[in-house]
Design an enzyme around this catalytic site. Sequence first.
Site, PDB file in Angstrom:
ATOM      1  N   CYS A   2       4.547  11.937  -9.191  1.00 11.08           N
ATOM      2  CA  CYS A   2       3.979  12.843 -10.323  1.00 11.08           C
ATOM      3  C   CYS A   2       2.287  12.568 -10.190  1.00 11.08           C
ATOM      4  O   CYS A   2       1.911  11.833  -9.660  1.00 11.08           O
ATOM      5  CB  CYS A   2       4.649  12.716 -11.394  1.00 11.08           C
ATOM      6  SG  CYS A   2       6.246  12.554 -11.636  1.00 11.08           S
ATOM      7  N   ARG A  27       1.544  13.403  -3.635  1.00 11.25           N
ATOM      8  CA  ARG A  27       2.272  12.311  -4.721  1.00 11.25           C
ATOM      9  C   ARG A  27       3.661  12.679  -4.572  1.00 11.25           C
ATOM     10  O   ARG A  27       4.630  11.857  -5.162  1.00 11.25           O
ATOM     11  CB  ARG A  27       1.520  12.267  -5.984  1.00 11.25           C
ATOM     12  CG  ARG A  27       0.310  11.727  -6.139  1.00 11.25           C
ATOM     13  CD  ARG A  27      -0.346  11.515  -7.573  1.00 11.25           C
ATOM     14  NE  ARG A  27       0.344  10.757  -8.356  1.00 11.25           N
ATOM     15  CZ  ARG A  27       0.030   9.465  -8.340  1.00 11.25           C
ATOM     16  NH1 ARG A  27      -1.173   8.976  -7.888  1.00 11.25           N
ATOM     17  NH2 ARG A  27       0.396   8.478  -9.416  1.00 11.25           N
ATOM     18  N   TRP A  76       8.255  14.924 -10.270  1.00 16.25           N
ATOM     19  CA  TRP A  76       9.082  14.412  -9.582  1.00 16.25           C
ATOM     20  C   TRP A  76      10.277  14.187 -10.312  1.00 16.25           C
ATOM     21  O   TRP A  76      10.196  13.160 -11.412  1.00 16.25           O
ATOM     22  CB  TRP A  76       8.387  13.294  -8.603  1.00 16.25           C
ATOM     23  CG  TRP A  76       9.456  12.470  -7.734  1.00 16.25           C
ATOM     24  CD1 TRP A  76      10.580  11.773  -8.472  1.00 16.25           C
ATOM     25  CD2 TRP A  76       9.629  12.826  -6.439  1.00 16.25           C
ATOM     26  NE1 TRP A  76      11.257  11.209  -7.232  1.00 16.25           N
ATOM     27  CE2 TRP A  76      10.708  11.857  -6.023  1.00 16.25           C
ATOM     28  CE3 TRP A  76       8.962  13.496  -5.460  1.00 16.25           C
ATOM     29  CZ2 TRP A  76      11.227  11.789  -4.863  1.00 16.25           C
ATOM     30  CZ3 TRP A  76       9.378  13.442  -4.057  1.00 16.25           C
ATOM     31  CH2 TRP A  76      10.615  12.666  -3.901  1.00 16.25           C
ATOM     32  N   ASN A 102       4.077  10.454 -16.738  1.00 17.98           N
ATOM     33  CA  ASN A 102       4.296  10.001 -15.351  1.00 17.98           C
ATOM     34  C   ASN A 102       5.106   8.740 -15.749  1.00 17.98           C
ATOM     35  O   ASN A 102       4.732   7.857 -16.624  1.00 17.98           O
ATOM     36  CB  ASN A 102       3.284   9.686 -14.586  1.00 17.98           C
ATOM     37  CG  ASN A 102       2.472  10.773 -14.028  1.00 17.98           C
ATOM     38  OD1 ASN A 102       3.005  11.802 -14.069  1.00 17.98           O
ATOM     39  ND2 ASN A 102       1.382  10.657 -13.244  1.00 17.98           N
ATOM     40  N   GLY A 103       6.071   8.262 -15.014  1.00 24.63           N
ATOM     41  CA  GLY A 103       6.857   6.973 -15.307  1.00 24.63           C
ATOM     42  C   GLY A 103       8.170   7.208 -15.668  1.00 24.63           C
ATOM     43  O   GLY A 103       8.738   8.427 -15.744  1.00 24.63           O
ATOM     44  N   GLU A 485       7.656   0.130  12.182  1.00 25.23           N
ATOM     45  CA  GLU A 485       6.531   1.279  11.526  1.00 25.23           C
ATOM     46  C   GLU A 485       6.627   2.248  12.588  1.00 25.23           C
ATOM     47  O   GLU A 485       6.738   3.450  11.866  1.00 25.23           O
ATOM     48  CB  GLU A 485       5.277   0.502  11.608  1.00 25.23           C
ATOM     49  CG  GLU A 485       4.005   1.584  11.250  1.00 25.23           C
ATOM     50  CD  GLU A 485       4.154   1.916   9.783  1.00 25.23           C
ATOM     51  OE1 GLU A 485       3.561   3.035   9.303  1.00 25.23           O
ATOM     52  OE2 GLU A 485       5.077   1.368   9.025  1.00 25.23           O
ATOM     53  N   LYS A 489       7.592   5.974  10.826  1.00 23.50           N
ATOM     54  CA  LYS A 489       6.843   7.234  10.917  1.00 23.50           C
ATOM     55  C   LYS A 489       7.730   8.476  11.225  1.00 23.50           C
ATOM     56  O   LYS A 489       7.416   9.674  10.987  1.00 23.50           O
ATOM     57  CB  LYS A 489       5.439   6.977  11.846  1.00 23.50           C
ATOM     58  CG  LYS A 489       4.367   6.275  11.347  1.00 23.50           C
ATOM     59  CD  LYS A 489       3.776   6.904  10.088  1.00 23.50           C
ATOM     60  CE  LYS A 489       3.123   5.961   9.153  1.00 23.50           C
ATOM     61  NZ  LYS A 489       4.063   5.437   8.305  1.00 23.50           N
ATOM     62  N   GLU A 492      10.150   9.655   8.453  1.00 19.11           N
ATOM     63  CA  GLU A 492       9.596  10.409   7.328  1.00 19.11           C
ATOM     64  C   GLU A 492       8.978  11.670   7.384  1.00 19.11           C
ATOM     65  O   GLU A 492       9.205  12.375   6.308  1.00 19.11           O
ATOM     66  CB  GLU A 492       8.829   9.295   6.524  1.00 19.11           C
ATOM     67  CG  GLU A 492       7.442   8.930   7.266  1.00 19.11           C
ATOM     68  CD  GLU A 492       6.675   7.858   6.628  1.00 19.11           C
ATOM     69  OE1 GLU A 492       6.930   7.666   5.365  1.00 19.11           O
ATOM     70  OE2 GLU A 492       5.855   7.211   6.972  1.00 19.11           O
ATOM     71  N   HIS A 508      24.776  -7.220  20.139  1.00 21.24           N
ATOM     72  CA  HIS A 508      25.441  -7.430  18.896  1.00 21.24           C
ATOM     73  C   HIS A 508      26.009  -5.915  18.327  1.00 21.24           C
ATOM     74  O   HIS A 508      26.249  -6.374  17.014  1.00 21.24           O
ATOM     75  CB  HIS A 508      24.868  -8.199  18.112  1.00 21.24           C
ATOM     76  CG  HIS A 508      24.595  -9.459  18.855  1.00 21.24           C
ATOM     77  ND1 HIS A 508      25.612 -10.689  18.727  1.00 21.24           N
ATOM     78  CD2 HIS A 508      23.342 -10.217  19.691  1.00 21.24           C
ATOM     79  CE1 HIS A 508      24.854 -11.440  19.650  1.00 21.24           C
ATOM     80  NE2 HIS A 508      23.823 -11.259  20.096  1.00 21.24           N
ATOM     81  N   LYS A 607       3.473   9.847  -2.194  1.00 21.41           N
ATOM     82  CA  LYS A 607       2.320   8.822  -1.577  1.00 21.41           C
ATOM     83  C   LYS A 607       2.589   7.620  -2.449  1.00 21.41           C
ATOM     84  O   LYS A 607       2.349   6.555  -1.543  1.00 21.41           O
ATOM     85  CB  LYS A 607       1.047   9.530  -1.848  1.00 21.41           C
ATOM     86  CG  LYS A 607      -0.149   8.578  -1.089  1.00 21.41           C
ATOM     87  CD  LYS A 607       0.166   8.594   0.035  1.00 21.41           C
ATOM     88  CE  LYS A 607      -1.220   7.814   0.858  1.00 21.41           C
ATOM     89  NZ  LYS A 607      -0.962   7.627   2.152  1.00 21.41           N
TER      90      LYS A 607
END
Length: 612
Positions: A2, A27, A76, A102-103, A485, A489, A492, A508, A607
């Site tokens: 948000c 964000r 969001w 926000n939150g 990483e 990348k 996402e 395995h 973000k």
Amino acid sequence: MCGIVGYIGDRQAAPIILEGLTKLEYRGYDSAGIAVRNGDSDIEIVKAKGRLKVLYDKTNSGQSVVGCCGIGHTRWATHGEPSEENAHPHYSNDCCVVAVHNGIIENYQELKEKLIKNGYVFYSGTDTEVAVKLIDYYYKKYFGNPIDAINRSMVRIRGSYALAVMFKDYPDEIYVARKDSPMIVGIENNESYFASDVPAILKYTRKVYYIGNLEIGRLQKGKVTFYNIDGYEIEKEMTEITWDAEAAEKAGYEHFMIKEIHEQPKAVSDTLNSVITDGKIKDNAFGLTADEIKNISQIWIVACGSAYHVGVAAQYIFEDLVRIPVRVELASEFRYRNPIIDKDALVIIISQSGETADSLAALRESKRMGIKTLAIVNVVGSSIAREADIVCYTLAGPEIAVATTKAYSAQLAMSYVIAILFAYVRGEIDEKQYTSLINDLLTLPDKISRLLEDKERIQWFASKFSNAKDIFFIGRGIDYAISLEGSLKMKEISYIHSEAYAAGELKHGTISLIEEGILVIGVLTQQELYEKTLSNMVEVKSRGAYLMGLTNNGNYNIEDVADFVAYIPKIDKHFTTSLAIIPLQLMAYYVSVARGLDVDKPRNLAKSVTVE
């Protein structure tokens, strides 16, 4: 997640607010709205589901909403589906109180039931509407004092929040408050601004205040007054933002992500030079005495996402160089598992924003246990930076793309320096080794630049696999950390399923997923593990996999196995992550571009994750 932006001054507020919200798109959001007031007139609220463009169109780019005082929000969805009704701003039954938030309010259901008993009616499925009406309840009950109403509400609310509140009876004022969610206030001449993050207001002011936890700000034109939870006025120190405003723009690149990939040499150089002078680490660079470093019994590295992958790489480096036990924990797990930590341990928290909710909670839990904490963060004055015992600032500058690149590289660089210092102070490396490692470290920016010159070749290869359904990354040791990483990348921003596996684990179970034509990327930068990983690549090739190899210059026999090879310049084995990640970042970027996706704002991601 948000974004909040607000303005009070002599100019029209809506265009400024909309522009600020645009700067916070990274964000993540699914709806947006603004509330603007023109003098003593009623507050006008406009909301829209979807991208900010819809809100721009509904308000004629803000021109049709008249007034010099206003608040805005990108939402969001957490409580309540994405919809215009659930979008912010929210308002009390008589529009006496209007607010954005926000939150997450954890006890919203309990508060909602209380308010319903007191005659309040609810129109949305959000927890934010509960906060607005709780403030309204106390405002009316205690005879119209905004500070008192907000204070009493903050005491009752459990969870995290950054609130911006407008009161009908106070036409030239906006009130802000926070707990565990970021909020800054900016002042310039006869104007006041506030936002969730610096880029939203950087065009207008560099003079900012960071609101502390459980604090309130009363904004008027060119003025802000701060109060604590008890309603007493408090003084706060102003901070001067040193970022170049142009650093938050694309500067001619197609996307922020590719711009930020190219900014990595500078981000790494600036970060290293902040703690290294004349080939030596600055005295007391990390706020620890030699005795304190020698007395550290173990290290815990706690982080989320890409920062966690920095921690995985750092674990190998610390244990090899410093010879100290290291444990890497996901912050979201650390906070709930009641960890057993030695009293002489050091907990390292890594976070780009310094506001990551789980990492912040892990920091506070560590401090509660009396453990010394060190934070590696990119944002000056952020919550984690303020609360940690020791702060190491990375100098990546503002990072706009959701998928981190330069912040990740800067975090790695800072981790290397800490490891070298600890190893030297504890006597695990001598003066010659110390100097050699520092000198090698300082070559990183130039070597990253050289890798970026080869991007067209990576782009060509990426275009061949833009329609892939699965991609696997394999490696051993530090190469496994690189693979983690690289895989993140890829998934996402390209939405292709990708996974990273320790190469030795293939037999395995994982090898059963290999089939004809599937892309497997093998990372082989650790010479002592090179032959073993190469054998694993032969195994998957025999089952039909198409192979990409990523290795050091000189390992040319890999071309007998791999279908495509990317090489990195030679460097000390502890630092290869910083070089090997560059082709993988480029690979993910170009696959996403080839698929026609929104590279900078991938779906469902934000973000800064400031709620659980």
